[in-house]
Each structure stands twice: as structure tokens, then as C-alpha cells.
Design a protein around this motif. Structure first.
Motif, PDB file in Angstrom:
ATOM      1  N   GLU A  81       0.833  -1.208   0.000  1.00 37.82           N
ATOM      2  CA  GLU A  81       0.000   0.000   0.000  1.00 37.82           C
ATOM      3  C   GLU A  81       0.868   1.260   0.000  1.00 37.82           C
ATOM      4  N   MET A  82       0.469   2.242  -0.795  1.00 38.09           N
ATOM      5  CA  MET A  82       1.258   3.475  -0.858  1.00 38.09           C
ATOM      6  C   MET A  82       0.813   4.459   0.216  1.00 38.09           C
ATOM      7  N   VAL A  83       1.794   4.887   1.008  1.00 41.63           N
ATOM      8  CA  VAL A  83       1.539   5.709   2.194  1.00 41.63           C
ATOM      9  C   VAL A  83       2.099   7.116   1.944  1.00 41.63           C
ATOM     10  N   TRP A  84       1.321   8.137   2.341  1.00 43.67           N
ATOM     11  CA  TRP A  84       1.825   9.514   2.192  1.00 43.67           C
ATOM     12  C   TRP A  84       2.784   9.817   3.335  1.00 43.67           C
ATOM     13  N   THR A  85       3.912  10.420   3.027  1.00 45.36           N
ATOM     14  CA  THR A  85       4.735  10.995   4.096  1.00 45.36           C
ATOM     15  C   THR A  85       4.711  12.504   3.894  1.00 45.36           C
ATOM     16  N   THR A  86       4.325  13.210   4.965  1.00 48.13           N
ATOM     17  CA  THR A  86       4.107  14.657   4.862  1.00 48.13           C
ATOM     18  C   THR A  86       4.747  15.381   6.048  1.00 48.13           C
ATOM     19  N   LYS A  87       4.824  16.702   5.916  1.00 47.01           N
ATOM     20  CA  LYS A  87       5.362  17.496   7.031  1.00 47.01           C
ATOM     21  C   LYS A  87       4.224  18.064   7.876  1.00 47.01           C
ATOM     22  N   LYS A  88       2.984  18.004   7.331  1.00 46.44           N
ATOM     23  CA  LYS A  88       1.834  18.477   8.112  1.00 46.44           C
ATOM     24  C   LYS A  88       0.731  17.430   8.081  1.00 46.44           C
ATOM     25  N   LYS A  89      -0.178  17.543   9.023  1.00 56.43           N
ATOM     26  CA  LYS A  89      -1.288  16.590   9.103  1.00 56.43           C
ATOM     27  C   LYS A  89      -2.219  16.782   7.895  1.00 56.43           C
ATOM     28  N   VAL A  90      -2.538  15.677   7.222  1.00 53.11           N
ATOM     29  CA  VAL A  90      -3.482  15.761   6.093  1.00 53.11           C
ATOM     30  C   VAL A  90      -4.607  14.753   6.330  1.00 53.11           C
ATOM     31  N   GLU A  91      -5.819  15.270   6.493  1.00 59.07           N
ATOM     32  CA  GLU A  91      -6.972  14.373   6.699  1.00 59.07           C
ATOM     33  C   GLU A  91      -8.099  14.636   5.710  1.00 59.07           C
ATOM     34  N   THR A  92      -8.020  15.798   5.049  1.00 61.18           N
ATOM     35  CA  THR A  92      -9.052  16.139   4.049  1.00 61.18           C
ATOM     36  C   THR A  92      -8.349  16.729   2.827  1.00 61.18           C
ATOM     37  N   PRO A  93      -9.012  16.739   1.671  1.00 62.94           N
ATOM     38  CA  PRO A  93      -8.388  17.370   0.492  1.00 62.94           C
ATOM     39  C   PRO A  93      -7.976  18.824   0.760  1.00 62.94           C
ATOM     40  N   LYS A  94      -8.721  19.530   1.591  1.00 68.16           N
ATOM     41  CA  LYS A  94      -8.401  20.942   1.914  1.00 68.16           C
ATOM     42  C   LYS A  94      -7.007  21.046   2.554  1.00 68.16           C
ATOM     43  N   LYS A 152      14.722   6.052   3.583  1.00 68.60           N
ATOM     44  CA  LYS A 152      14.804   6.982   4.731  1.00 68.60           C
ATOM     45  C   LYS A 152      13.976   8.262   4.567  1.00 68.60           C
ATOM     46  N   PHE A 153      12.901   8.196   3.777  1.00 70.37           N
ATOM     47  CA  PHE A 153      12.078   9.389   3.585  1.00 70.37           C
ATOM     48  C   PHE A 153      11.438   9.856   4.903  1.00 70.37           C
ATOM     49  N   TYR A 154      11.257   8.919   5.848  1.00 72.76           N
ATOM     50  CA  TYR A 154      10.651   9.295   7.134  1.00 72.76           C
ATOM     51  C   TYR A 154      11.552  10.264   7.916  1.00 72.76           C
ATOM     52  N   GLU A 155      12.864  10.242   7.626  1.00 71.72           N
ATOM     53  CA  GLU A 155      13.780  11.132   8.361  1.00 71.72           C
ATOM     54  C   GLU A 155      13.478  12.606   8.082  1.00 71.72           C
ATOM     55  N   VAL A 156      12.932  12.867   6.873  1.00 71.67           N
ATOM     56  CA  VAL A 156      12.727  14.265   6.467  1.00 71.67           C
ATOM     57  C   VAL A 156      11.235  14.624   6.317  1.00 71.67           C
ATOM     58  N   TYR A 192       4.795  12.869   9.226  1.00 73.27           N
ATOM     59  CA  TYR A 192       3.560  12.065   9.304  1.00 73.27           C
ATOM     60  C   TYR A 192       3.609  10.917   8.291  1.00 73.27           C
ATOM     61  N   LEU A 193       3.069   9.779   8.695  1.00 75.18           N
ATOM     62  CA  LEU A 193       2.809   8.664   7.766  1.00 75.18           C
ATOM     63  C   LEU A 193       1.294   8.554   7.710  1.00 75.18           C
ATOM     64  N   ILE A 194       0.727   8.729   6.499  1.00 79.19           N
ATOM     65  CA  ILE A 194      -0.737   8.746   6.397  1.00 79.19           C
ATOM     66  C   ILE A 194      -1.230   7.665   5.438  1.00 79.19           C
ATOM     67  N   TYR A 195      -2.086   6.776   5.965  1.00 78.67           N
ATOM     68  CA  TYR A 195      -2.658   5.691   5.171  1.00 78.67           C
ATOM     69  C   TYR A 195      -4.036   6.144   4.686  1.00 78.67           C
ATOM     70  N   ALA A 196      -4.156   6.353   3.361  1.00 78.89           N
ATOM     71  CA  ALA A 196      -5.445   6.829   2.823  1.00 78.89           C
ATOM     72  C   ALA A 196      -6.099   5.799   1.902  1.00 78.89           C
ATOM     73  N   SER A 250       9.183   9.994  17.201  1.00 76.18           N
ATOM     74  CA  SER A 250       8.257  11.139  17.093  1.00 76.18           C
ATOM     75  C   SER A 250       7.360  11.056  15.851  1.00 76.18           C
ATOM     76  N   ILE A 251       7.573  10.066  14.998  1.00 85.16           N
ATOM     77  CA  ILE A 251       6.766   9.974  13.766  1.00 85.16           C
ATOM     78  C   ILE A 251       5.285   9.765  14.125  1.00 85.16           C
ATOM     79  N   LYS A 252       4.397  10.457  13.404  1.00 85.44           N
ATOM     80  CA  LYS A 252       2.967  10.297  13.706  1.00 85.44           C
ATOM     81  C   LYS A 252       2.298   9.469  12.608  1.00 85.44           C
ATOM     82  N   VAL A 253       1.590   8.426  13.015  1.00 82.64           N
ATOM     83  CA  VAL A 253       0.945   7.529  12.049  1.00 82.64           C
ATOM     84  C   VAL A 253      -0.559   7.771  12.077  1.00 82.64           C
ATOM     85  N   ILE A 254      -1.123   8.074  10.896  1.00 80.32           N
ATOM     86  CA  ILE A 254      -2.567   8.324  10.813  1.00 80.32           C
ATOM     87  C   ILE A 254      -3.194   7.365   9.809  1.00 80.32           C
ATOM     88  N   LYS A 255      -4.244   6.667  10.227  1.00 81.46           N
ATOM     89  CA  LYS A 255      -5.015   5.855   9.270  1.00 81.46           C
ATOM     90  C   LYS A 255      -6.340   6.552   9.049  1.00 81.46           C
TER      91      LYS A 255
END
Ligand code: 6CS
Length: 347
Positions: free
Chosen positions: A153-166, A223-227, A230-234, A293-298
Motif C-alpha cells: 500500500e502506498m503511504v503519504w509521508t508529509t510534514k503536516k497533518k493531512v486528513e481532508t483534500p483541503k 529513509k524518507f521518514y527522516e525528512v 507524518y505517515l498517512i494511510y489513505a 516522534s513519527i505520527k501515524v494516521i489511518k
């Protein structure tokens, strides 16, 4: 000199030495296999096992040389080298193959593949839509589609929380180089940027990009998580890859060699599915250990539905843009996936 020409010139020089040497030694036949990933990644596990089985089944007559990412260039370079016959095999993932074989971009349509990876495995390893329909599109480009498998499964790695398209507003999101991915991530609300993966770590580090997407095993190994934070499963995508061979090379093989390749594919279908699942299973724990400190969001079903709704015209746009048999391929794949989900379940 283009990369293909340079590589061919080097191969010709090597061939002169090989011919000069044949009086003394009998060389095994060599097949060159380039992958888009690094040592220990899913594509490497596949290529290593392929090498082992080809050697064993050919009684030592065929030796496979594996080139990892970068040794022969980027993802698009190794496709070009395979189509031109400079090398015999390579991984050509739909995420990068879109400008070369546009129809394969159906695998980039968000939420097309199943949340049940057993369904994806069954479809990718034996689908008539892929091996009879899509394979013609490969042949017209000098490639033979050998096999296809999922990598997770492809997981987003981001610098900010993403839960909606906005939340994607203003986020520079790195995607692979197939055009459909630009369309998809625009529809999700982000500002997509297409890059080869070798530029992703530094791009995130220097904020040329703010986010990227990949299977968890790859996020760990590259090592993309180093930079990112958030890890986001959408649930939007399963990473898929194809292995292609040069079409003229394949057509020139003896029946014995073609059978050998068919047998190797069948053995590897199960092997690689299990291997990618193991690698992906372990990767999240490794990341959490390396970066507590990594934050995982499903995202839950309602949150996912918003992204699915936002991207619902991506498939139709692809059909309009690419034309040919794309509409049929997409409809047939949806049908096959639906039937397999009835048999094996949706989750
Ligand atoms: O993100 C990418 O471009 C790379 N990701 C994976 C999982 N394999 C190779 C591909 O090029």
C-alpha cells in the motif's frame, strides 16, 4: 551521446573481448536485468530469486547480471535500454511508464485496486486483461510484458497533518513521472511535482517538495521518514510494478527458454507476494524505532471517501487523453477485481 548509445558502445567493446576469449573459455549466456530499487528492496528480492531460478533451470547456461537503481540511470532510462535491446529485462512500474506505454496508467487510477491484497495478487499474476489486452500495448513499443506484482500500500509521508483534500492546499507533493499522477494529486488538492526517486530525499530536506508517497518498505529503506513527520494511510493506491523484457529478444528465444521463463514466473508469483508482505510488515516498526516522534494516521472510511470522491474523474480523463483500448482495459480490470473480491473478500 545518449545513455542508450553510450551503453551500447560499451557493450560492443565488451563483446569483442568476449569473442576473443571464446577460443579458451565457454561463457554462459548473460541476461542483463535492471531494477528501479536498491539492494534488499522488493524488486531486488525478485531479481535475485529470478537469477537463482534461471541459473538452476538452465543447468548453469544462463547467468543473470542485476543492475540496481542508478547503475544504468533512472527508471525511464532502463525502460529505454530494454526497448532498444541493450539490456534484456527491467522493472518498469506503471508510476513511471506512462509516457512510454500510456495505457498502463490505469494502475494509477485512485481506489481502483482492492484493499484486499490477495485480490490484487490474483489479478496481477494472471489477469487476461493484463496478459492478453495490455500486453499488446507493450509489444507495440518493443517490450514484452513478463509479469506484474504488487509491492504494498502506498503511504503519504508529509510534514503536516493531512486528513481532508483541503489540508493539501499548497502542499508540493512529489509523484512518480506518469502524467496520471499529476492529475490524481491535483484532484486530491495538492500541487504535484514529478521527479525520479533519487531526488526525493534531498527535495524533502530542502523543502523543494513537502510530501511524497510510497510503500512503507521503501519509505524505510530510502529513509524518507527522516525528512517528514507524518505517515498517512489513505487507501488510495497499491504500488504495482511490471517486469518487461525486450520483445525481439523474447521472440528469438527457443521454446525451452520460453518455457523456463514461464515456469520461473509461476514460482515467483507466490514468492514475491510473500516477500513484499514480510518486508512491509517489518518496516513500520523499524521506522517507529528509528524515529519515535513519527505520527501515524489511518484515515477512516469517511475521510477516504472524500479523497475518492475528489478523484472520481481521473479514470475518465485518462480514457479521454490516451484513447485506444484504455476504456476497455479499465472496464475489464474493474470487472475482474469485482469478481475476485466476491470470491476472496473486500478486505
Ligand atoms: O517512488 C519511486 O519512484 C520508486 N518507488 C518504488 C517503491 N520503487 C521504485 C520507484 O521508482
Amino acid at each position: 551521446m545518449s545513455l542508450t548509445k553510450l551503453f551500447k558502445a560499451t557493450l560492443s567493446a565488451a563483446a569483442v573481448f568476449a569473442v576473443a576469449g571464446t577460443a579458451m573459455t565457454v561463457h554462459a549466456e548473460e541476461w542483463k536485468f535492471a531494477i528501479e530499487e536498491s539492494t534488499g528492496d522488493v524488486q531486488d528480492l525478485y531479481a535475485q530469486k529470478f537469477k537463482e531460478l534461471v541459473k538452476e533451470k538452465s543447468g548453469g547456461d544462463v547467468d543473470v547480471t542485476i543492475y540496481t537503481y542508478g547503475q544504468l540511470g533512472t527508471e525511464n532510462d532502463i525502460t529505454e535500454l530494454t526497448a532498444s535491446g541493450a539490456i534484456q529485462f527491467s522493472n518498469a512500474s506503471p508510476g513511471h511508464l506512462g509516457t512510454f506505454v500510456p495505457e498502463i496508467q490505469v494502475f494509477g487510477v485512485p481506489y481502483l485496486l482492492s484493499q484486499n491484497n490477495d485480490v490484487n495478487k490474483a489479478v496481477l499474476s494472471e489477469s487476461p486483461t493484463i496478459y492478453k489486452g495490455l500486453s499488446k500495448d507493450f509489444e507495440s513499443k518493443g517490450l514484452k510484458l513478463y509479469t506484474m506484482y504488487p509491492e504494498g500500500e502506498m503511504v503519504w509521508t508529509t510534514k503536516k497533518k493531512v486528513e481532508t483534500p483541503k489540508d493539501f492546499d499548497g502542499v508540493k507533493f512529489r509523484v512518480m513521472t506518469s502524467p496520471i499522477l499529476i492529475d490524481s494529486y491535483k484532484s486530491f488538492g495538492a500541487d504535484p511535482v514529478a521527479l525520479p526517486w533519487g531526488e526525493v530525499y534531498s527535495g524533502l530536506q530542502t523543502s523543494v517538495i513537502d510530501a511524497q508517497v510510497n510503500p512503507i518498505f521503501f519509505i524505510e529503506s530510502a529513509k524518507f521518514y527522516e525528512v517528514t513527520d507524518y505517515l498517512i494511510y489513505a487507501g488510495q493506491q497499491q504500488y504495482t510494478t511490471t517486469v518487461v523484457t525486450n520483445d525481439a529478444f523474447y521472440k528469438g528465444l527457443s521454446d525451452d527458454r520460453k518455457k523456463l521463463l514461464k515456469d520461473v514466473k509461476s514460482e515467483l508469483d507466490d514468492y514475491i507476494f510473500k516477500a513484499q508482505a514480510d518486508l512491509n510488515d517489518k518496516a513500520l516498526d523499524k521506522i517507529k524505532k528509528a524515529k519515535p516522534s513519527i505520527k501515524v494516521i489511518k484515515l477512516d472510511a469517511d475521510q477516504r471517501a472524500k479523497f475518492e470522491e475528489a478523484s472520481k474523474s481521473v479514470g475518465d480523463n485518462l480514457v479521454k487523453e490516451v484513447g485506444g483500448d484504455t476504456e476497455q482495459v479499465l472496464a475489464d480490470l474493474r470487472d475482474e477485481i469485482g469478481k475476485k473480491e466476491k470470491e476472496l473478500g473486500k478486505m
